[in-house]
Design an enzyme around this catalytic site. Structure first.
Site, short mmCIF file in Angstrom:
data_model
loop_
_atom_site.label_atom_id
_atom_site.label_comp_id
_atom_site.label_asym_id
_atom_site.label_seq_id
_atom_site.Cartn_x
_atom_site.Cartn_y
_atom_site.Cartn_z
N HIS A 1 -86.53 40.47 74.50
CA HIS A 1 -85.07 40.45 74.52
C HIS A 1 -84.56 40.42 73.09
O HIS A 1 -85.11 39.73 72.25
CB HIS A 1 -84.56 39.18 75.23
CG HIS A 1 -83.14 38.85 74.93
ND1 HIS A 1 -82.77 37.78 74.15
CD2 HIS A 1 -81.99 39.48 75.28
CE1 HIS A 1 -81.44 37.75 74.06
NE2 HIS A 1 -80.95 38.77 74.72
N TYR B 1 -77.79 41.62 69.01
CA TYR B 1 -77.11 41.40 67.72
C TYR B 1 -75.65 41.75 67.90
O TYR B 1 -75.34 42.81 68.45
CB TYR B 1 -77.79 42.19 66.59
CG TYR B 1 -79.16 41.59 66.32
CD1 TYR B 1 -79.26 40.43 65.57
CD2 TYR B 1 -80.31 42.11 66.91
CE1 TYR B 1 -80.49 39.79 65.38
CE2 TYR B 1 -81.54 41.49 66.73
CZ TYR B 1 -81.62 40.33 65.96
OH TYR B 1 -82.83 39.70 65.80
#
Lengths: 388, 388
Positions: free
Chosen positions: A193, A196
């Site tokens: 996973h 950002y």
């Protein structure tokens, strides 16, 4: 839609090749003038290309690996990429989405990403790419979104509880980010996973709050300590370039964040996680985020390559499904991004919940046998360790 | 433990038969005196029975179908059953748990309930009965709990937000209830959920807030309208005995409560749901709850009987798994009972999450074909209807 995009990309690449020399000096010239000159060189594709010019022909921003047109018009991104963090971040997430999707398709060899570009009534939109039932990946989703509007009451309250000094009761927000969950088929390949994101909230007095957040973390089913060390070392290297304290701080934050309180165990072996990052400056925070995002592929792809053909048993698969049940528990009960999405009016639910695995399992009072490989994993999940 | 219980029950039944005449006049006599007289009659089982007297020998409360000893000592329940709502409710939930478990075992023919009696460090305990991988039921859980302690901050805040005038920042609470989720194997058999509970919260000024809550609701995978009508009619009948407005009010409450907001659809075809019921009196509220709980079996077992041998396809099973994914979403994101459990320190997590199905599935952007049986179900889930 998907095929049209592919065709356009291929035409884009051809015309770009034809006109590379002509545009070497063209940096910063207005987009339409540039595009005109190039289209002339491309001959017979002029009419076709004109219709799609913003998307297919850009010589200052490399769009060749993007999965779709961006959310904001390319001409605007072009003009504002040096002056607006919103644009800079949108360009980063478009690039990361494209690079990750292409790398995953290479690793899978068979699976292809389905691309959905969507818009949000309340403002903005996104691009959701999902690969389902490939040879290597059971479900891989890579999503970008660029959204704006009025913050929901629940989200505003949550942000205030984190110490953000928002005075307005209905603040305006802008958020953009890339987020991805990759669930492989083989239980020897961990789930990855990463996310950002960049956030702006405007207050009544005109004050703009901004911050970055994100992280990358790994969820193995069968523990390979070497993989964990490689993963953490890669992240440490990305952090070290920006601040000697980032890795240890964000490694701990990750362990804390991905802890499933009601189970007393972590979701996986962690990585890094940070939020509310608004220093030392927007540019340096961005540079850090970019380094982290650029580390996703070198973090993960060697692990996939190493294990994608490993043999595994029926029991290994059942164990993987049980751990995926825990993944679902974490995402639906605790994950801040999922909660923000579920609380945000008009959000595209399929893009938020693409993080959920294809299959998950729950077994009442399941307990691994002592000294088994399952028990070895659980030991690490209950007692997060240092990997480097 | 389970076998010992069964043996004790059988001994209990034998001695009861032997001493029926002797105890016909014994109502309200102290428990030990009664037990002594009866044990004498039972001859050779005296020593064995003495060790287990509270559980195995009771002539005023029928424990023969219970799955375990109760949480509160039987002698206390016996003494206080007419004066304490806590005891009255504990006796009800013990009876309902036993009756439902035995009925499900009869319906399944192969599956047997595993019984776990547990205690909670902070106060109280429970009995969790789970049947896994039977012929008819994939996973059926029937849980009773009788717990007390200090309310968590989160739960107190939630209760206050519902209008409960609690002044104390750390109020004491008592809660007992039976809750059950039954996931059958065959997609033609719907999932059943029911839950009946009694709550007390004590305030700083000594004021005691009390209320009942509960409901029964049905989640079909393949819609059979006749089943839905039968189900709702049975509930309406139970409600009608107590208040002519209860059914329509609690039917609507159920539709509202089990609505998965982020999907814009209901979890199932509803039933009844109510909470914060503290009128017209504790006794009449209890009587209503008892009628509802007694309606669980007549509501559900004819539907199981009707469909348990129906044929079904691979596609039906995949659809059932997708809908079970929605069940997981509802329970983890919205369900008040699950949230209360996850927030309550020391709660037994396996007993709370036994409601989750063995298997669940998520598919990105799945959409049923128009006019299919899946679409027919979705239409009802998106537009809750009247069934009687």
């Amino acid at each position: 839609m998907f095929h049209l995009r592919k065709t356009l990309q291929s035409i884009g690449r051809t015309t770009r090749a034809l006109s590379t020399i002509a545009t070497l000096q063209a940096v910063k010239r207005p987009f339409t003038a540039k595009a005109g000159a190039i289209l002339l060189a491309a001959g017979g594709v002029i009419l076709y290309a004109q219709k799609n010019k913003v998307y297919a022909f850009d010589y200052m921003i490399d769009t060749s690996k993007w999965m779709s047109k961006p959310i904001t018009a390319l001409s605007i991104l072009e003009q504002t990429k040096d002056s607006s963090m919103r644009s800079k971040m949108e360009l980063l997430i478009m690039r990361i989405q494209g690079e990750v999707c292409h790398k995953l398709e290479d690793l899978d060899e068979r699976g292809k990403f389905h691309v959905d570009k969507w818009s949000r009534k309340e403002g903005g939109g996104g691009i959701t790419c999902v690969l389902t039932d490939g040879d290597v990946f059971e479900k891989a989703g890579v999503n970008v979104s660029v959204v704006h509007g009025t913050l929901s009451q629940a989200s505003a309250t949550q942000m205030k509880s984190r110490g953000l000094d928002i005075k307005s009761s209905q603040p305006k927000f802008f958020a953009c980010g890339v987020s991805s969950v990759i669930h492989p088929k083989n239980p020897n390949v961990p789930t990855l996973h990463f996310n950002y994101r960049y956030f702006e909230v405007s207050d009544t007095d005109g004050k703009k709050h901004w911050w970055f957040g994100g992280g990358t973390d790994l969820t193995p089913y069968i523990l390979d300590e070497e993989d964990c060390s490689h993963f953490h070392r890669s992240l440490e290297k990305a952090c070290r370039q920006h601040d000697p304290e980032y890795y240890s701080r964000y490694k701990k934050w990750c362990d804390d964040y991905f802890f499933i309180k009601h189970r007393g165990e972590s979701r996986g072996v962690g990585g890094i996680f940070f939020d509310d990052l608004n220093k030392p400056s927007a540019d340096s925070a961005y540079a850090f985020v970019e380094s982290c995002a650029d580390t996703v592929i070198p973090c993960y792809s060697p692990i996939v390559e190493k294990h994608k053909f490993d043999s595994y048993s029926y029991e290994d698969r059942q164990w993987q499904l049980l751990r995926r049940g825990r993944y679902v528990e974490f995402n639906l009960v605790y994950d801040r991004g999922t909660k923000f999405g579920l609380q945000t009016p008009g959000s595209r639910i399929e893009s938020i919940l693409m993080s959920l695995p294809t299959f998950a399992k729950w077994e009442y009072c399941h307990a691994p046998l002592s000294n088994s490989k399952e028990a070895k994993l659980m030991d690490v999940l209950k007692n997060p360790k240092e990997w480097i």
